[in-house]
Design a protein around this motif. Sequence first.
Motif, PDB file in Angstrom:
ATOM      1  N   LYS A 273       8.345 -12.322  -2.979  1.00  0.00           N
ATOM      2  CA  LYS A 273       9.179 -13.119  -3.886  1.00  0.00           C
ATOM      3  C   LYS A 273       9.099 -14.615  -3.594  1.00  0.00           C
ATOM      4  CE  LYS A 273      12.603  -9.439  -4.582  1.00  0.00           C
ATOM      5  NZ  LYS A 273      13.993  -8.999  -4.318  1.00  0.00           N
TER       6      LYS A 273
ATOM      7  N   LYS B  21       8.757  -8.279   4.031  1.00  0.00           N
ATOM      8  CA  LYS B  21       7.608  -8.233   3.112  1.00  0.00           C
ATOM      9  C   LYS B  21       8.043  -8.516   1.679  1.00  0.00           C
ATOM     10  CE  LYS B  21       4.237  -5.191   5.376  1.00  0.00           C
ATOM     11  NZ  LYS B  21       3.529  -3.890   5.281  1.00  0.00           N
ATOM     12  N   GLU B  22       9.171  -7.934   1.277  1.00  0.00           N
ATOM     13  CA  GLU B  22       9.695  -8.167  -0.076  1.00  0.00           C
ATOM     14  C   GLU B  22      10.015  -9.640  -0.289  1.00  0.00           C
ATOM     15  OE1 GLU B  22      13.069  -5.636  -0.581  1.00  0.00           O
ATOM     16  OE2 GLU B  22      11.905  -3.792  -0.313  1.00  0.00           O
ATOM     17  N   TRP B  23      10.626 -10.265   0.716  1.00  0.00           N
ATOM     18  CA  TRP B  23      10.950 -11.685   0.600  1.00  0.00           C
ATOM     19  C   TRP B  23       9.679 -12.520   0.475  1.00  0.00           C
ATOM     20  CZ3 TRP B  23      14.872 -12.065   5.255  1.00  0.00           C
ATOM     21  CH2 TRP B  23      16.063 -11.425   4.902  1.00  0.00           C
TER      22      TRP B  23
ATOM     23  N   ASN C 158      20.046  -9.271   3.494  1.00  0.00           N
ATOM     24  CA  ASN C 158      19.952  -9.880   2.166  1.00  0.00           C
ATOM     25  C   ASN C 158      21.051 -10.899   1.893  1.00  0.00           C
ATOM     26  OD1 ASN C 158      17.597  -8.747   0.643  1.00  0.00           O
ATOM     27  ND2 ASN C 158      18.525  -6.837   1.323  1.00  0.00           N
TER      28      ASN C 158
ATOM     29  N   ASN D 217      10.040  -4.046   5.904  1.00  0.00           N
ATOM     30  CA  ASN D 217       9.927  -3.971   4.444  1.00  0.00           C
ATOM     31  C   ASN D 217      10.716  -5.082   3.757  1.00  0.00           C
ATOM     32  OD1 ASN D 217       8.293  -1.723   4.667  1.00  0.00           O
ATOM     33  ND2 ASN D 217       9.960  -0.265   4.391  1.00  0.00           N
ATOM     34  N   THR D 218      11.889  -5.428   4.305  1.00  0.00           N
ATOM     35  CA  THR D 218      12.691  -6.511   3.724  1.00  0.00           C
ATOM     36  C   THR D 218      11.957  -7.832   3.824  1.00  0.00           C
ATOM     37  OG1 THR D 218      14.760  -5.383   4.293  1.00  0.00           O
ATOM     38  CG2 THR D 218      14.891  -7.748   3.847  1.00  0.00           C
TER      39      THR D 218
END
Length: 313
Positions: free
Chosen positions: A278, A273-275, A243, A270-271
């Motif tokens: 967003k 996918k989150e990015w 991050n 998962n990180t």
Amino acid sequence: MEGYHSSVLLKEAVDALNIRDACHASERYGAWYLDCTLGDGGHSIEIISREGKVIGIDVDPQALERVQRRFKDLRISSDKFRLIQGNFRNIESLAQTDILGIEIAGAKLDLAGAIFDLGFSRLQLESPERGFSFSKMGPLDMRMDPALEVRALDLIKVLSRKELHELFSSLGEEKYSARLADALVSAREVKPVTTTKELADVIVRAVGRVRAVGEKIHPATRVFQALRIAVNDELAALSEGLNQVVKLIAEDGRIVVISFHSLEDRIVKNTFKEWEVKRIGQVLTKKPVGPTKKEIQENPRSRSAKMRVFEKL
């Protein structure tokens, strides 16, 4: 020249970075790439060979010393790289420190890409005094950064039966975590467990006979993994490092991560996918890339490697 660790997925990873050389990189990029886990410098050497420049970070001071020697032997010009000791969880501050000697427009350094290789170097595994390997007789240390205060030995001494069970289960994904916690507590009541061999022997006595026939890994593998992850706080460091890196990467820059067990891979997946949700960028690997059969034959330790790639938009 001394033997060095073979970087896993070397060509695939550096291809994925889409290296911009100094002639074609915009002034904003400056052709600088972050090697967040320098190791023996294999990925960095490949980046430099393609006309990129590298900021190499490693928490292990021995790794930095080896890379300095290796780069000198290969006659790599000092203006092609900067090496820093530190944990990649602090990358944002490490990458912008004045010691880099890089001209930065404004207060922010934008980088063309970053790579994380979360595996261990051969030197770390084969150095008995580091305590990473159950096949080498040594102290139960397992610190990647010698400055850390807590060793694996300290965890073995002070954790309760319940805490050991939870540790082996959550960070080692060990099927027999309860049985192993019982065995370890019983063993240390008789005699302190202080070496890698003593710990491995306790594990083999406890679960060696109930392991599935034909299982490829040593019975101590998952326990040693759990202790190493705990000592170095690896999962939290990975999440924090990712991050921070995404803030430093310029538009169209890529982040490449090579992981070696499911806990790491899950965080990366998962990180990314989150990015994507967003709208920070897009995942370029819908499924992780693994080593070829040829690479696995040449380097059996590569068999569990998974590579994922994200591009910032």
